[in-house]
Design a protein around this motif. Structure first.
Motif, PDB file in Angstrom:
ATOM      1  N   LYS A  81      -4.787  -2.613  -7.320  1.00  0.00           N
ATOM      2  CA  LYS A  81      -4.217  -1.579  -6.460  1.00  0.00           C
ATOM      3  C   LYS A  81      -4.668  -1.805  -5.019  1.00  0.00           C
ATOM      4  N   LEU A  82      -3.737  -1.627  -4.093  1.00  0.00           N
ATOM      5  CA  LEU A  82      -4.047  -1.734  -2.672  1.00  0.00           C
ATOM      6  C   LEU A  82      -4.210  -0.338  -2.084  1.00  0.00           C
ATOM      7  N   TYR A 121      -0.424  -5.913   7.919  1.00  0.00           N
ATOM      8  CA  TYR A 121      -1.193  -4.709   7.607  1.00  0.00           C
ATOM      9  C   TYR A 121      -2.511  -5.119   6.971  1.00  0.00           C
ATOM     10  N   GLU A 122      -3.544  -4.307   7.171  1.00  0.00           N
ATOM     11  CA  GLU A 122      -4.824  -4.514   6.504  1.00  0.00           C
ATOM     12  C   GLU A 122      -4.968  -3.456   5.426  1.00  0.00           C
ATOM     13  N   LYS A 179     -11.228  -6.626   1.910  1.00  0.00           N
ATOM     14  CA  LYS A 179      -9.949  -6.273   2.532  1.00  0.00           C
ATOM     15  C   LYS A 179      -8.973  -7.416   2.319  1.00  0.00           C
ATOM     16  N   ILE A 180      -7.695  -7.076   2.401  1.00  0.00           N
ATOM     17  CA  ILE A 180      -6.663  -8.094   2.316  1.00  0.00           C
ATOM     18  C   ILE A 180      -5.656  -7.851   3.426  1.00  0.00           C
ATOM     19  N   GLU A 181      -5.244  -8.929   4.076  1.00  0.00           N
ATOM     20  CA  GLU A 181      -4.211  -8.834   5.098  1.00  0.00           C
ATOM     21  C   GLU A 181      -2.891  -9.176   4.430  1.00  0.00           C
ATOM     22  N   ILE A 182      -1.966  -8.214   4.465  1.00  0.00           N
ATOM     23  CA  ILE A 182      -0.652  -8.438   3.866  1.00  0.00           C
ATOM     24  C   ILE A 182       0.392  -8.432   4.968  1.00  0.00           C
ATOM     25  N   ALA A 183       1.514  -9.074   4.695  1.00  0.00           N
ATOM     26  CA  ALA A 183       2.555  -9.179   5.718  1.00  0.00           C
ATOM     27  C   ALA A 183       3.922  -8.897   5.126  1.00  0.00           C
ATOM     28  N   ILE A 232       6.749  -8.877   0.559  1.00  0.00           N
ATOM     29  CA  ILE A 232       5.403  -8.587   1.065  1.00  0.00           C
ATOM     30  C   ILE A 232       4.466  -9.609   0.442  1.00  0.00           C
ATOM     31  N   VAL A 233       3.800 -10.404   1.288  1.00  0.00           N
ATOM     32  CA  VAL A 233       2.927 -11.479   0.808  1.00  0.00           C
ATOM     33  C   VAL A 233       1.516 -11.303   1.361  1.00  0.00           C
TER      34      VAL A 233
END
Length: 159
Positions: A84-85, A26-27, A119-123, A106-107
């Protein structure tokens, strides 16, 4: 001042792809202070110990190290504060339900600027066992050796 275009990588977490099976990515946007943005623009951050925690239908990024801005004053931020995301409600609900399953976490994978915004890409990921890690390394080495052999054959054919 011209508007930024494209994607500028700040930091990535290569260890996460080694330690986890990546199931879904996810972005997300980040809520940052001014000195954090300036520090990120200098290309300084570390995602190594980072993780995402869901509290009361909100996503929070923990343990990501964004060093203090060198020209900052008393308004400087703390380096490892929780951030906060910004995700859509549907994405948060999906992450919440999936992360409840055993062994899922979730990392963060990558931190970057996209069209001027952080932005951050989380998985969503599941931890690998030790033998899975060895298998991944073996596959990577095999792929490298095959590529080397193919390029050597191509060089001989050209000569």
């Amino acid at each position: 001042m011209a508007k930024e275009k494209g994607r500028k990588l700040i930091a990535q977490n290569k260890k996460a792809r080694h330690d986890y099976h990546i199931l879904d990515t996810y972005e997300a946007g980040l809520v940052l202070t001014g000195t954090e943005v300036k520090s990120l623009r200098q290309g300084r951050a570390s995602l190594v110990d980072g993780f995402v925690q869901l509290d009361a239908h909100e996503a929070w990024l923990h343990n990501v190290h964004v060093p203090e801005y060198s020209q900052g004053t008393w308004t400087n931020h703390s380096a490892r504060r929780k951030r906060k995301l910004l995700l859509h409600r549907v994405e948060i609900d999906k992450l919440e339900s999936k992360s409840q399953e055993t062994g899922h976490t979730i990392v963060p994978l990558a931190l970057y600027f996209k069209d001027g915004r952080a932005k951050i890409e989380i998985a969503l990921a599941r931890g690998k066992k030790e033998y899975d890690k060895r298998q991944t390394l073996r596959e990577k080495q095999d792929r490298r050796e095959a590529d080397r052999a193919m390029s050597a054959v191509r060089r001989r054919q050209r000569a």
